[in-house]
Design an enzyme around this catalytic site. Sequence first.
Site, PDB file in Angstrom:
ATOM      1  CE  LYS A 112       8.773  10.955 -10.482  1.00  0.00           C
ATOM      2  NZ  LYS A 112       9.292  11.937  -9.516  1.00  0.00           N
ATOM      3  CG  LEU A 134       7.768  16.254   0.663  1.00  0.00           C
ATOM      4  CD1 LEU A 134       6.901  17.421   1.165  1.00  0.00           C
ATOM      5  CD2 LEU A 134       9.053  16.160   1.485  1.00  0.00           C
ATOM      6  N   GLY A 135       6.333  15.857  -2.554  1.00  0.00           N
ATOM      7  CA  GLY A 135       7.058  16.067  -3.807  1.00  0.00           C
ATOM      8  C   GLY A 135       8.386  16.748  -3.527  1.00  0.00           C
ATOM      9  CG  HIS A 174      11.362  11.650 -14.936  1.00  0.00           C
ATOM     10  ND1 HIS A 174      12.234  12.186 -14.027  1.00  0.00           N
ATOM     11  CD2 HIS A 174      10.253  12.429 -14.876  1.00  0.00           C
ATOM     12  CE1 HIS A 174      11.677  13.233 -13.445  1.00  0.00           C
ATOM     13  NE2 HIS A 174      10.472  13.407 -13.945  1.00  0.00           N
ATOM     14  CD  GLN A 228      -2.914  -0.969   2.346  1.00  0.00           C
ATOM     15  OE1 GLN A 228      -3.406   0.131   2.565  1.00  0.00           O
ATOM     16  NE2 GLN A 228      -3.242  -2.049   3.018  1.00  0.00           N
ATOM     17  CB  ALA A 288      -3.602   8.809  -1.071  1.00  0.00           C
ATOM     18  CE1 TYR A 336      11.851  15.905 -10.716  1.00  0.00           C
ATOM     19  CE2 TYR A 336      11.347  14.943  -8.582  1.00  0.00           C
ATOM     20  CZ  TYR A 336      10.991  15.203  -9.887  1.00  0.00           C
ATOM     21  OH  TYR A 336       9.776  14.777 -10.357  1.00  0.00           O
ATOM     22  CG  ASP A 342       7.570  11.618  -6.572  1.00  0.00           C
ATOM     23  OD1 ASP A 342       7.190  10.544  -7.045  1.00  0.00           O
ATOM     24  OD2 ASP A 342       8.101  12.526  -7.260  1.00  0.00           O
TER      25      ASP A 342
END
Length: 315
Positions: free
Chosen positions: A77, A17-18, A110, A11, A14, A48, A43
């Site tokens: 990613k 944190l970006g 990505h 699980q 939902a 990045y 995430d």
Amino acid sequence: MKTLKFKNGDQMAAIGLGTWKSKPGEVKAAVITALESGYRHIDCAAVYGNEKEIGEAFNEVFSKGTIKREDVWITSKLWNNAHLKQDVAPALEQTLNDLQLDYLDLYLIHWPVAFKPEVSMPEKPVDYLSPEEAPVHETWNAMLALKKEGKSKHIGVSNFSIKKLDDLLSKTDEVPEMNQVELHPLLQQNELLAYCSKKGIHLTAYSPLGSGDRSEGMKQENEPNMLENDSIKSIANKHNASPGQVLINWSVSRGTAVIPKSTNEGRIKENLASDSIDFDKEDLKQLADMDQQYRYVTGKFFEVPEKGYDNIYDE
Ligand code: A2P
């Protein structure tokens, strides 16, 4: 906290944190604050440029022992310059080293676009590899091998249209478990949502707040500001919530995951509390009426027709 369930029973929280645009010097504290405030989903992405610092945060938090690695869902990613089959495993290895982890929960391709291995950000068509030179199903097969080895528990894609998913599914029996795409009330992508739900593919909503902190070069003129939108503000007032919370809860209420980025302690906490809002029918109708297929991340920067990338989102 609502979760998304995967076929093997895992699980994913939902709300995650970006970390896109989270600056070095700020992202470590943001990740620590998030985990200590109850986030169980972070995430990340190699491109990045902040995975090393996020790794310091993971190391600090997990070594204290109160929050365990296995209780947190961590996504990263594969960057576009590592699509060739021999480059996929080393790219994940680098990310695992940077994040100071033994495995990921989810690894995503990505973008449906490939660059030459030595190119981090392309400047001219010759920097790209065409879909024939770097077939995405070969990249996918390399991702599958990583899943089999346990290096990533789940694998998926990002920025894939229905057409690109269909193309990939015609060449593999292993359906991506996730597609991470831009989703918010101005870009609801109902067809993609229905398609993915039929195929058993989860969706994660990126840029849920409109990513107002993108560089000026990535912005279009007169972009709408969802946080200042009258409908969003009136729903927020009605529920004693903030506009950001309404936008985040909109994603959760559609059964998708959502990854608002913040490096501000107050907003990090505020965003996690979003799923306590209970929209009524009127709110849902008002939100549904906002759709205008508006993209903040247009994808135009990767459109190079001479290399076979003429329509990233196939629309
Ligand atoms: P900050 O990091 O200072 O909180 P997105 O998730 O769509 O990429 O948007 C990120 C942007 O939204 C950042 O500028 C972030 O700033 C800001 N932001 C994050 N949470 C909220 C919130 N609850 N209300 C308003 N702005 C927010």
